[in-house]
Motif scaffolding. Sequence first.
Motif, PDB file in Angstrom:
ATOM      1  N   PHE A  54       0.823  -1.211   0.000  1.00  0.00           N
ATOM      2  CA  PHE A  54       0.000   0.000   0.000  1.00  0.00           C
ATOM      3  C   PHE A  54       0.860   1.266   0.000  1.00  0.00           C
ATOM      4  N   SER A  55       1.993   1.250   0.722  1.00  0.00           N
ATOM      5  CA  SER A  55       2.844   2.443   0.793  1.00  0.00           C
ATOM      6  C   SER A  55       3.408   2.803  -0.571  1.00  0.00           C
ATOM      7  N   SER A  56       3.859   1.796  -1.309  1.00  0.00           N
ATOM      8  CA  SER A  56       4.448   2.079  -2.613  1.00  0.00           C
ATOM      9  C   SER A  56       3.392   2.508  -3.624  1.00  0.00           C
ATOM     10  N   THR A  57       2.126   2.157  -3.376  1.00  0.00           N
ATOM     11  CA  THR A  57       1.045   2.598  -4.259  1.00  0.00           C
ATOM     12  C   THR A  57       0.683   4.046  -3.986  1.00  0.00           C
ATOM     13  N   MET A  58       0.621   4.439  -2.713  1.00  0.00           N
ATOM     14  CA  MET A  58       0.255   5.815  -2.365  1.00  0.00           C
ATOM     15  C   MET A  58       1.344   6.789  -2.811  1.00  0.00           C
ATOM     16  N   SER A  59       2.541   6.689  -2.284  1.00  0.00           N
ATOM     17  CA  SER A  59       3.710   7.425  -2.746  1.00  0.00           C
ATOM     18  C   SER A  59       3.515   8.940  -2.823  1.00  0.00           C
ATOM     19  N   GLY A  60       4.453   9.607  -3.499  1.00  0.00           N
ATOM     20  CA  GLY A  60       4.350  11.038  -3.728  1.00  0.00           C
ATOM     21  C   GLY A  60       3.220  11.368  -4.686  1.00  0.00           C
ATOM     22  N   PHE A  61       2.856  10.398  -5.512  1.00  0.00           N
ATOM     23  CA  PHE A  61       1.719  10.528  -6.424  1.00  0.00           C
ATOM     24  C   PHE A  61       0.465  10.891  -5.635  1.00  0.00           C
ATOM     25  N   GLY A  62       0.206  10.155  -4.536  1.00  0.00           N
ATOM     26  CA  GLY A  62      -0.997  10.393  -3.754  1.00  0.00           C
ATOM     27  C   GLY A  62      -0.859  11.492  -2.722  1.00  0.00           C
ATOM     28  N   PHE A  63       0.313  11.616  -2.095  1.00  0.00           N
ATOM     29  CA  PHE A  63       0.482  12.566  -1.004  1.00  0.00           C
ATOM     30  C   PHE A  63       0.717  13.983  -1.494  1.00  0.00           C
ATOM     31  N   VAL A  64       1.297  14.156  -2.670  1.00  0.00           N
ATOM     32  CA  VAL A  64       1.521  15.498  -3.225  1.00  0.00           C
ATOM     33  C   VAL A  64       0.616  15.714  -4.436  1.00  0.00           C
ATOM     34  N   GLY A  65       0.659  14.787  -5.384  1.00  0.00           N
ATOM     35  CA  GLY A  65      -0.121  14.943  -6.607  1.00  0.00           C
ATOM     36  C   GLY A  65      -1.609  14.841  -6.389  1.00  0.00           C
ATOM     37  N   GLY A  66      -2.050  13.947  -5.481  1.00  0.00           N
ATOM     38  CA  GLY A  66      -3.484  13.762  -5.242  1.00  0.00           C
ATOM     39  C   GLY A  66      -4.179  15.024  -4.789  1.00  0.00           C
ATOM     40  N   PRO A  67      -3.725  15.666  -3.688  1.00  0.00           N
ATOM     41  CA  PRO A  67      -4.351  16.929  -3.273  1.00  0.00           C
ATOM     42  C   PRO A  67      -4.286  18.009  -4.354  1.00  0.00           C
ATOM     43  N   GLY A  68      -3.181  18.043  -5.129  1.00  0.00           N
ATOM     44  CA  GLY A  68      -3.081  19.013  -6.217  1.00  0.00           C
ATOM     45  C   GLY A  68      -4.128  18.781  -7.287  1.00  0.00           C
ATOM     46  N   LEU A  69      -4.396  17.512  -7.575  1.00  0.00           N
ATOM     47  CA  LEU A  69      -5.397  17.177  -8.585  1.00  0.00           C
ATOM     48  C   LEU A  69      -6.800  17.546  -8.106  1.00  0.00           C
ATOM     49  N   VAL A  70      -7.090  17.287  -6.817  1.00  0.00           N
ATOM     50  CA  VAL A  70      -8.390  17.662  -6.249  1.00  0.00           C
ATOM     51  C   VAL A  70      -8.537  19.181  -6.250  1.00  0.00           C
ATOM     52  N   TYR A  71      -7.474  19.885  -5.898  1.00  0.00           N
ATOM     53  CA  TYR A  71      -7.499  21.350  -5.887  1.00  0.00           C
ATOM     54  C   TYR A  71      -7.863  21.884  -7.270  1.00  0.00           C
ATOM     55  N   ARG A  72      -7.338  21.263  -8.309  1.00  0.00           N
ATOM     56  CA  ARG A  72      -7.553  21.761  -9.670  1.00  0.00           C
ATOM     57  C   ARG A  72      -8.824  21.231 -10.318  1.00  0.00           C
ATOM     58  N   MET A  73      -9.193  19.972 -10.034  1.00  0.00           N
ATOM     59  CA  MET A  73     -10.270  19.335 -10.794  1.00  0.00           C
ATOM     60  C   MET A  73     -11.444  18.860  -9.933  1.00  0.00           C
ATOM     61  N   GLY A  74     -11.415  19.152  -8.644  1.00  0.00           N
ATOM     62  CA  GLY A  74     -12.508  18.706  -7.791  1.00  0.00           C
ATOM     63  C   GLY A  74     -12.463  17.205  -7.545  1.00  0.00           C
ATOM     64  N   LEU A  75     -13.628  16.581  -7.508  1.00  0.00           N
ATOM     65  CA  LEU A  75     -13.724  15.175  -7.113  1.00  0.00           C
ATOM     66  C   LEU A  75     -13.433  14.182  -8.241  1.00  0.00           C
ATOM     67  N   SER A  76     -12.945  14.646  -9.366  1.00  0.00           N
ATOM     68  CA  SER A  76     -12.631  13.726 -10.468  1.00  0.00           C
ATOM     69  C   SER A  76     -11.693  12.616 -10.020  1.00  0.00           C
ATOM     70  N   SER A  77     -10.657  12.979  -9.239  1.00  0.00           N
ATOM     71  CA  SER A  77      -9.656  11.983  -8.878  1.00  0.00           C
ATOM     72  C   SER A  77     -10.119  11.041  -7.773  1.00  0.00           C
ATOM     73  N   ALA A  78     -11.332  11.236  -7.254  1.00  0.00           N
ATOM     74  CA  ALA A  78     -11.882  10.220  -6.346  1.00  0.00           C
ATOM     75  C   ALA A  78     -11.970   8.881  -7.063  1.00  0.00           C
ATOM     76  N   TRP A  79     -12.085   8.942  -8.403  1.00  0.00           N
ATOM     77  CA  TRP A  79     -12.155   7.716  -9.201  1.00  0.00           C
ATOM     78  C   TRP A  79     -10.775   7.082  -9.384  1.00  0.00           C
TER      79      TRP A  79
END
Length: 495
Positions: A54-79
Amino acid sequence: MDESRPLIVLAWVLGYLAMCIGVGLWALRRTTSTRDFFMAGRDLGILVTGLAVFSSTMSGFGFVGGPGLVYRMGLSSAWMTVIAPLGFCCVFYLLAKRLRMVAELRESISLPDAVAARYNSERARLLTAIAILLGVIGYLGTQILAMATVLRDVLNNVSFIPEVSLITCMAIACAVLVFYCVTGGILASVYTDLVQGAIMIVAAIFVFIAAITAVDGGLTGIATTLLEDDPESISPWGTLGMIGAMSWFVVFVLGMAGQPHVITKLMMNRRVEDVRRTLPVSAAGYALCSLLWLSIGLAMRALVIQGGHPELSGPDEAAPQFLQFHAGPMLAGIVFAGLFAAIMSTADSFLNLGAAAVVHDIPRALTGRSLSNELFWARVATVLLAVGSAIFVLYSRQDLVALLGAFGWGTFAAALVPTVAIGFNWKRATATAANVAIVTSLVVNFGIELFGIAVPYGINAGFVALLLSLTLFFGISLASPPPKLDPDIEGVMEL
């Protein structure tokens, strides 16, 4: 801002980096062979394996990129993230037992080893290794960019440290990462996962609470503010729209079974029967960490709209800025340490995969044998891959960590879901079909990226490549004579 706050955050980050160096030195004494460097001796317990997956799946992609994607596109990345536990179920159901048994029967130390055994084809080994190597460059660049983004924010908030550029932070990130990976290999990664997985889960829960309380009106205030600003942002599909969001759903559920940094760890556990107890650890851990992904992005967007925070210079600043200005100093320090933990773990996995492809799989496919002194050359390849990935990400057109990550994810999914996830469960699959699927997926994915082709309706490029590679994989396999499998491989597939 409290003057002690940046120092507390910096102390946590430096403490974590010191721990990484210590773990690397400890693992160096235990890494005496390529099996140790690439497979952790195939001796991991349930908790370590589950947290590593699970840790390698979350990574910087989820901890940095995920919030950035939500900030820009709303709930799209919930998918991408909310549905991730379904992806873990898919991975464990399709591959966990079979990959582990093939690894033991054939003494495999890499995923291309297992693919070559399944298809009895060195060409399949070669193409799988090339697909992994190309995907690693894009995805590893994501981790280095995420780490540099966080580090720059931490350093630039300390008053006595001169302003540090993103390129300087990338150089620092590469140096620490290379030392950690070169000394300890995959052993260093998986054993720190035990600590960092716990850090990430606890941090995600507390950050969720902090995000709610940071915005006037809590969850209601966030929803009302975003609804007034852009109703689509908090709709089920976000601003991307239904078709684009559903393409992410397919790529991130089915595509998880094609992520080599995830499925390779299934070859490392101590016992085959540990699989059923490992799955809940991975799925629950990721589900809880998704709270951080969503809450920071939504809260920061609401704070900017309400005037509680200045407009961000870029979406990837959402997580670092929230932690610096809207979370308690101790919580911010813990989460920043968790961010580095997630990034280091995944980056180490990718460096390990890329090094295996360069020094073990590609030479073996071309010449029939690995390089001499393989462990030494694996460490050299690790350094070169880190530097090459950093250069790649600097010149990439993508401006979001999450979109770079999605490109890497899609590359792996389209190339390896047919070859591995389907191929290890369907005896009718042929080596020719696997080879064509890999080549097609790489041409489509990199063609769309390099030529800047816009796919309509926000459809993810990886989805297009995955759909095409699956179609060709099934079509060519059904049109070809049934392959003859080795008895041990056939026995594994009949389980």
